[in-house]
Structures are given as C-alpha cells and as structure tokens.
Design an enzyme around this catalytic site. Structure first.
Site, PDB file in Angstrom:
ATOM      1  N   GLU A 284       0.847  -1.209   0.000  1.00 46.62           N
ATOM      2  CA  GLU A 284       0.000   0.000   0.000  1.00 46.62           C
ATOM      3  C   GLU A 284       0.876   1.251   0.000  1.00 46.62           C
ATOM      4  OE1 GLU A 284      -3.239   0.199  -0.527  1.00 46.62           O
ATOM      5  OE2 GLU A 284      -3.273  -1.984  -0.610  1.00 46.62           O
ATOM      6  N   TRP A 287       1.750   2.024  -3.356  1.00 47.68           N
ATOM      7  CA  TRP A 287       0.753   2.717  -4.187  1.00 47.68           C
ATOM      8  C   TRP A 287       1.041   4.217  -4.189  1.00 47.68           C
ATOM      9  CZ3 TRP A 287      -2.836   1.704  -7.764  1.00 47.68           C
ATOM     10  CH2 TRP A 287      -3.284   0.396  -7.907  1.00 47.68           C
ATOM     11  N   TRP A 315     -21.020  14.159 -18.491  1.00 51.81           N
ATOM     12  CA  TRP A 315     -21.167  14.449 -17.059  1.00 51.81           C
ATOM     13  C   TRP A 315     -22.428  15.243 -16.783  1.00 51.81           C
ATOM     14  CZ3 TRP A 315     -18.015  11.350 -14.835  1.00 51.81           C
ATOM     15  CH2 TRP A 315     -16.720  11.144 -15.316  1.00 51.81           C
ATOM     16  N   ASN A 350     -10.113   4.380   3.498  1.00 53.11           N
ATOM     17  CA  ASN A 350      -9.896   4.116   2.069  1.00 53.11           C
ATOM     18  C   ASN A 350     -11.063   3.397   1.409  1.00 53.11           C
ATOM     19  OD1 ASN A 350      -8.207   3.934  -0.390  1.00 53.11           O
ATOM     20  ND2 ASN A 350      -8.341   1.747   0.049  1.00 53.11           N
ATOM     21  N   TRP A 368     -15.322  13.573 -12.179  1.00 52.87           N
ATOM     22  CA  TRP A 368     -14.412  13.211 -11.089  1.00 52.87           C
ATOM     23  C   TRP A 368     -13.615  14.413 -10.584  1.00 52.87           C
ATOM     24  CZ3 TRP A 368      -9.164  13.999 -11.967  1.00 52.87           C
ATOM     25  CH2 TRP A 368      -8.727  14.052 -13.289  1.00 52.87           C
ATOM     26  N   TRP A 391      -8.677   9.328  -7.943  1.00 53.51           N
ATOM     27  CA  TRP A 391      -9.937   9.709  -8.602  1.00 53.51           C
ATOM     28  C   TRP A 391      -9.986   9.169 -10.016  1.00 53.51           C
ATOM     29  CZ3 TRP A 391     -14.533  11.268  -7.005  1.00 53.51           C
ATOM     30  CH2 TRP A 391     -14.645  11.726  -5.699  1.00 53.51           C
TER      31      TRP A 391
HETATM   32  P1  FAD Z   1      -2.918   2.716   5.142  1.00 54.80           P
HETATM   33  O1  FAD Z   1      -3.850   1.681   4.620  1.00 54.80           O
HETATM   34  O2  FAD Z   1      -2.413   2.541   6.499  1.00 54.80           O
HETATM   35  O3  FAD Z   1      -1.709   2.769   4.093  1.00 54.80           O
HETATM   36  C1  FAD Z   1      -0.411   3.278   4.438  1.00 54.80           C
HETATM   37  C2  FAD Z   1      -0.007   4.375   3.482  1.00 54.80           C
HETATM   38  O4  FAD Z   1       0.052   3.882   2.137  1.00 54.80           O
HETATM   39  C3  FAD Z   1      -1.004   5.531   3.420  1.00 54.80           C
HETATM   40  O5  FAD Z   1      -0.773   6.448   4.474  1.00 54.80           O
HETATM   41  C4  FAD Z   1      -0.724   6.119   2.039  1.00 54.80           C
HETATM   42  O6  FAD Z   1       0.386   6.979   2.052  1.00 54.80           O
HETATM   43  C5  FAD Z   1      -0.375   4.886   1.228  1.00 54.80           C
HETATM   44  N1  FAD Z   1      -1.573   4.417   0.522  1.00 54.80           N
HETATM   45  C6  FAD Z   1      -2.482   3.525   0.969  1.00 54.80           C
HETATM   46  N2  FAD Z   1      -3.434   3.325   0.020  1.00 54.80           N
HETATM   47  C7  FAD Z   1      -3.111   4.113  -1.022  1.00 54.80           C
HETATM   48  C8  FAD Z   1      -3.695   4.356  -2.308  1.00 54.80           C
HETATM   49  N3  FAD Z   1      -4.791   3.717  -2.732  1.00 54.80           N
HETATM   50  N4  FAD Z   1      -3.101   5.241  -3.129  1.00 54.80           N
HETATM   51  C9  FAD Z   1      -1.965   5.882  -2.761  1.00 54.80           C
HETATM   52  N5  FAD Z   1      -1.359   5.689  -1.552  1.00 54.80           N
HETATM   53  C10 FAD Z   1      -1.932   4.825  -0.701  1.00 54.80           C
HETATM   54  N6  FAD Z   1      -4.313   9.289  -0.169  1.00 54.80           N
HETATM   55  C11 FAD Z   1      -3.616  10.367   0.198  1.00 54.80           C
HETATM   56  O7  FAD Z   1      -2.608  10.238   0.895  1.00 54.80           O
HETATM   57  N7  FAD Z   1      -4.002  11.622  -0.199  1.00 54.80           N
HETATM   58  C12 FAD Z   1      -5.106  11.825  -0.963  1.00 54.80           C
HETATM   59  O8  FAD Z   1      -5.397  12.970  -1.319  1.00 54.80           O
HETATM   60  C13 FAD Z   1      -5.886  10.690  -1.327  1.00 54.80           C
HETATM   61  N8  FAD Z   1      -7.022  10.838  -2.047  1.00 54.80           N
HETATM   62  C14 FAD Z   1      -7.756   9.718  -2.372  1.00 54.80           C
HETATM   63  C15 FAD Z   1      -8.920   9.885  -3.132  1.00 54.80           C
HETATM   64  C16 FAD Z   1      -9.692   8.771  -3.464  1.00 54.80           C
HETATM   65  C17 FAD Z   1     -10.933   8.950  -4.314  1.00 54.80           C
HETATM   66  C18 FAD Z   1      -9.306   7.492  -3.035  1.00 54.80           C
HETATM   67  C19 FAD Z   1     -10.133   6.285  -3.398  1.00 54.80           C
HETATM   68  C20 FAD Z   1      -8.144   7.318  -2.315  1.00 54.80           C
HETATM   69  C21 FAD Z   1      -7.344   8.422  -1.974  1.00 54.80           C
HETATM   70  N9  FAD Z   1      -6.160   8.280  -1.241  1.00 54.80           N
HETATM   71  C22 FAD Z   1      -5.440   9.396  -0.910  1.00 54.80           C
HETATM   72  C23 FAD Z   1      -5.586   6.948  -0.979  1.00 54.80           C
HETATM   73  C24 FAD Z   1      -5.973   6.285   0.357  1.00 54.80           C
HETATM   74  O9  FAD Z   1      -7.344   6.337   0.550  1.00 54.80           O
HETATM   75  C25 FAD Z   1      -5.271   6.916   1.554  1.00 54.80           C
HETATM   76  O10 FAD Z   1      -3.894   7.027   1.326  1.00 54.80           O
HETATM   77  C26 FAD Z   1      -5.489   6.067   2.826  1.00 54.80           C
HETATM   78  O11 FAD Z   1      -6.855   5.910   3.085  1.00 54.80           O
HETATM   79  C27 FAD Z   1      -4.815   6.743   4.000  1.00 54.80           C
HETATM   80  O12 FAD Z   1      -5.104   6.069   5.191  1.00 54.80           O
HETATM   81  P2  FAD Z   1      -3.973   5.277   5.972  1.00 54.80           P
HETATM   82  O13 FAD Z   1      -2.781   6.150   6.145  1.00 54.80           O
HETATM   83  O14 FAD Z   1      -4.594   4.709   7.176  1.00 54.80           O
HETATM   84  O15 FAD Z   1      -3.621   4.117   4.930  1.00 54.80           O
END
Ligand code: FAD
Length: 486
Positions: A284, A287, A315, A350, A368, A391
């Site tokens: 993750e 990602w 849209w 997430n 979006w 997005w």
């Molecule tokens: P954890 O599950 O603990 O993951 C650890 C770290 O991995 C996160 O802190 C993050 O840095 C990274 N990560 C995890 N999932 C993703 C992912 N899908 N994409 C990229 N990095 C990821 N994340 C942001 O940091 N900033 C945003 O502006 C953002 N906008 C989003 C918009 C949408 C529509 C969606 C679906 C997801 C978005 N995310 C964004 C990705 C993700 O939702 C968050 O990073 C995550 O929920 C953060 O929570 P956590 O730190 O507990 O994640």
C-alpha cells in the site's frame, strides 16, 4: 563574514521533520551555521494552493517543527510570498553559501526548482536537492524495456528488483545556529486555522501533527494493527489502518522510515516481512510511490483524463447532486457516513473513499474533477498525486484503473464492510433506530424509523443503468481499454 561563517539555508517544504532528512543532514555536515526556512507559497503559478484542512495541519506541523528546532537551539524562519523570489532574496540577505532542499514532485514545483537551481548556480551559490519523500525516485523504477511501469503490479516488481530502499538517517545531534537570526514572520499571523466558524474544532481530538505524533502513530500501528492489516483494512469501523497519510504528505515521517521499521518489527517478532499483512502494508505504501510516478510522468494527471476518450463522458453538471454528496445528504447511508467523517475529521477510510467516489462519478455522473477538488479542500492528507491518481482510478480514466463497468453497489458494500453498522451509525445518527437488516437501505424499512434522514437522491438500479449507457456512448475504444483491465 568569513566563508566558514556563511550559512547554509535548508528550505523545508514537504519534509517537516528532523530525522531522515537528507537536506538537513547535508547542511549540518558542512559545519556551517544552518538557517531553517519555510515559505508559505500561495503565488507560484500552476500550484494547487493548500485546501482548508491542509492549512489546519500545516499550522500544527510548523508549530511542532519550530519546537523541535528550538530544542536544538535553532529557529525556523517563516516567510510568505512567491517562493522562488523569496528564497533568492533571502539567500542574498543572509549571504548564504548554499541552499539545500528535499525534492517535491508536483509539476509546478519541479519547474520552479529547476529554474531556481540554475539561478543559484549563476549567483555562485551551491545548491543541492535530495530525496526525503520516496522509497525510490520515479525515474529509477523502470520495466525491463526501460519504460515507466504503467500498471501497479509491474511497478511493485520493478521496484523490488532495485533492492531495499536506502537506510533511514538519524536526526542531527546539533544544528549550528547563525549568530544573528534573520527576521521571521509569525505563524499565527498566517491565519492558517479557521475562525468564525472553527469548522476544524474536531480535528485536534483525532490528530497529533508533527514528527513526534507521526512516530507515535507508527509505533501504535506496528504494535496494535499491523498483524491484522490485510484482513482488517477494508472495515472502516476497525482501527486497523495506519492513518499515517497526513504525516506522510507533510513529510513528518518518511516512507523509508516506515519501510525499515516495519521490516525490523517483523523480524523482531519472528515474522516474515514479505508475506501476509506486513507485505500488504508495504505494498500500500508503494501505491503512494506509483501515484507520484504517475504524476511525474503525466503532469496533467490532476486535470486531464489519462484515457482521453473519457473527456467525452456526458457528465451531469447540475449543482444539486454534488452539494448533497458534499454535505453527506444523499440518502445512501455508507456514502453519507464517509462524507461526514471527512468533514468532521479531515479523513475518510480508504474503502469508504472508493465507495463515495464511485457513487459520485457513476451513480450521480458528476465529473471526477469536482470530487477531486472537494477532497483537496477537506482532506488533511490531500496530496496532488494520490488524490488525482485515485480519482482517475475510480472514474476508469486513469492508469491501471477500475473498469468503468465495475460499479460499486453502496448497499452491498455497506452490508459487506459495515455489517453491524457501527461506522455508519457513528456518522449518521439519524439512522440509530434503523434495524441492521435495513441500515444500508432504510427506504425499505417498515414504519419509517429514520424520519429525519433524506430519501435516496437516485434510484441505485436506475443510476447504474444510466452510467453504463453513458459509458457505452464513449465508443469501442473505451470499452476495449476497460476490458483489458478487467
Ligand atoms: P494505510 O492503509 O495505512 O496505508 C499506508 C499508506 O500507504 C497511506 O498512508 C498512504 O500513504 C499509502 N496508501 C495507501 N493506500 C493508497 C492508495 N490507494 N493510493 C496511494 N497511496 C496509498 N491518499 C492520500 O494520501 N491523499 C489523498 O489525497 C488521497 N485521495 C484519495 C482519493 C480517493 C478517491 C481514493 C479512493 C483514495 C485516496 N487516497 C489518498 C488513498 C488512500 O485512501 C489513503 O492514502 C489512505 O486511506 C490513507 O489512510 P492510511 O494512512 O490509514 O492508509
């Protein structure tokens, strides 16, 4: 001023920490006095200025950084304005011998920093940039044919072939201060925090911005949640995700620190770091790297569909559906719970982000980019690369995107991931009397147990059929691309 007394400026940006901060470490290693500087830049063209929730976090994070620096007898100088102009004037004013910073990857920042580097070189001032924000640089991760990976799985494989990320660096023991500190603006005067109304009053209860808060959050996660991360990370009522995203965005902790501490924690516990929950977590984290690489290689990512055929999507431009979604008043329980969690805490889980985004783009057929802008303003972890890539992923227009025809059903998602309704009821108290069986479809419940809750803004079956028809209207190219990803 003799040469050795000439200071080195460390320009803090998205690296608001002392440990594992290569620009700061390099400045300290010169033996010269160090001036830490932060510029509130709301003037560089092409940038996405901080949203409201990010401004709140930035205030807290800068206050924490000031405190950490003061404990080392150093002091953070604050200036605001056009960063390029400010930093050149500041270097001249302080007779700096060098300016160091850690790299940012937003297109406007890359352009600005390139120009600054050549200007400083022309001025005879040493200038150097470092990597504090990523496991690997976007240009280092390549497929066997030397091209940037287009899909996540290939990104992960290519990155793993590079070996382990560089080790994390310690915080400096001592930062040599300048004899006379240049004047600084006052953080309070920047008015980053909302007043009248203070809509961020709930944030302090859930967040501890700053390097210490980030380290404590990582420790908590490794001890209490990592083991169940793989199976638990999709259930928003469970505290089984790291919530490190805002700390990572502001650079209060670096991804290398997270990577190495996770691996070390597994080894200490006798677990294999590259399997199960731990590997899932590292994936993750990757990602985030993949999103940054996408932005690096596609600077238009935040505002243009990566698959150009999606620009022709019909849209719905009406304001009502967007407003209902923003306020958490769509009548779809899990969506409204997510949107209210976002408003009240600056964060959304997430799984729920995916559900809310899918509902907006597909069932409501709202562009979006409108959702991206709202998230940008309201998320404390708003990040140009992660937000835009996510997005576009949800909309189906991005790299490695979810195929458009795979439309989340928010009722089934709610029933699967919040079966007992703990999360949904926490944020939508109007539903507290609705039995579990009907919680995610209260419109079917007998006797109207949620009289204050709005009816659904769209019939879900109708919304799905309408979205699929609109998708078909994009033509064969879009459908062939989507089928490839399915
Ligand atoms: P954890 O599950 O603990 O993951 C650890 C770290 O991995 C996160 O802190 C993050 O840095 C990274 N990560 C995890 N999932 C993703 C992912 N899908 N994409 C990229 N990095 C990821 N994340 C942001 O940091 N900033 C945003 O502006 C953002 N906008 C989003 C918009 C949408 C529509 C969606 C679906 C997801 C978005 N995310 C964004 C990705 C993700 O939702 C968050 O990073 C995550 O929920 C953060 O929570 P956590 O730190 O507990 O994640």
């Amino acid at each position: 001023m003799c040469v050795s007394e000439k200071p080195v400026i460390v320009w803090f940006r998205q690296d608001l920490r002392l440990s594992d901060n290569p620009a700061l470490a390099a400045a300290v290693a010169t033996g010269a006095p160090v001036i830490p500087l932060f510029v509130l830049d709301e003037e560089t063209p092409g940038q996405w200025a901080h949203g409201g929730a990010s401004r709140w976090w930035l205030h807290e994070s800068l206050a924490a950084l000031q405190h950490s620096l003061q404990q080392q007898d150093a002091s953070l100088v604050l200036r605001h304005g056009n960063a390029a102009g400010i930093i050149r004037t500041f270097a001249a004013e302080t007779e700096a011998r060098a300016v160091f910073w850690n790299r940012c990857y937003e297109p406007y920042a890359i352009q600005r920093d390139k120009a600054l580097k050549s200007a400083f070189k022309d001025d005879g001032i040493e200038v150097e940039s470092f990597n504090a924000g990523l496991l690997f640089e976007p240009w280092e991760v390549k497929t066997k044919s030397g091209t940037p990976p287009k899909v996540y799985s290939s990104y992960w494989r290519a990155m793993r072939l590079l070996g382990d990320p560089a080790p994390e660096g310690p915080a400096p023991d001592q930062i040599l201060p300048v004899k006379v500190l240049p004047p600084s603006e006052r953080l309070e005067d920047w008015k980053l925090q909302p007043r009248n109304p203070d809509w961020a009053s709930g944030f302090s209860a859930c967040w501890h911005p700053g390097e210490d808060g980030a380290q404590a959050q990582l420790d908590w996660f490794l001890e209490n949640a990592l083991e169940d991360y793989r199976n638990g990370r999709d259930f928003p009522a469970q505290p089984l995700v790291s919530r490190l995203s805002p700390h990572l965005h502001f650079g209060e902790i670096g991804p290398r620190q997270i990577w190495h501490r996770t691996v070390a924690h597994c080894i200490q516990s006798g677990d294999e770091p590259f399997s199960g929950s731990a590997e899932h977590f590292l994936k993750e984290l990757t990602w985030r790297e993949f999103s940054t690489a996408q932005l690096f290689h596609n600077p238009d990512l935040p505002h243009a569909c990566l698959r150009p055929e999606y620009e022709h999507f019909p849209w719905d431009r009406a304001e009502k559906p967007l407003h209902a979604w923003q306020r958490g008043m769509t009548g779809i329980p899990i969506v409204d719970a997510g949107m209210r969690e976002l408003w009240q805490t600056g964060y959304m889980h997430n799984r729920v982000r995916m559900i809310c985004a899918s509902f907006l783009v597909k069932h409501l057929m709202v562009d979006w980019r409108a959702g991206e802008a709202w998230f940008w303003d309201t998320l404390v972890d708003a990040d140009l690369a992660n937000n835009a890539a996510s997005w576009q992923w949800v909309a189906g227009s991005g790299a490695d995107a979810a195929p458009y025809f795979r439309i989340f059903n928010p009722v089934l998602q709610g029933e699967k991931f919040d079966k007992a309704g703990e999360y949904t009821r926490r944020w939508v108290p109007e539903l507290s009397n609705v039995p579990n069986r009907y919680l995610h479809k209260p419109w079917d419940a007998p006797g109207n147990p949620a009289p204050d809750y709005p009816p659904p803004i769209v019939d879900l079956a109708f919304g799905r059929v309408r979205a699929l028809a609109a998708f078909k209207s994009l033509g064969d190219e879009a459908q062939a691309n989507a089928a490839k990803c399915a």
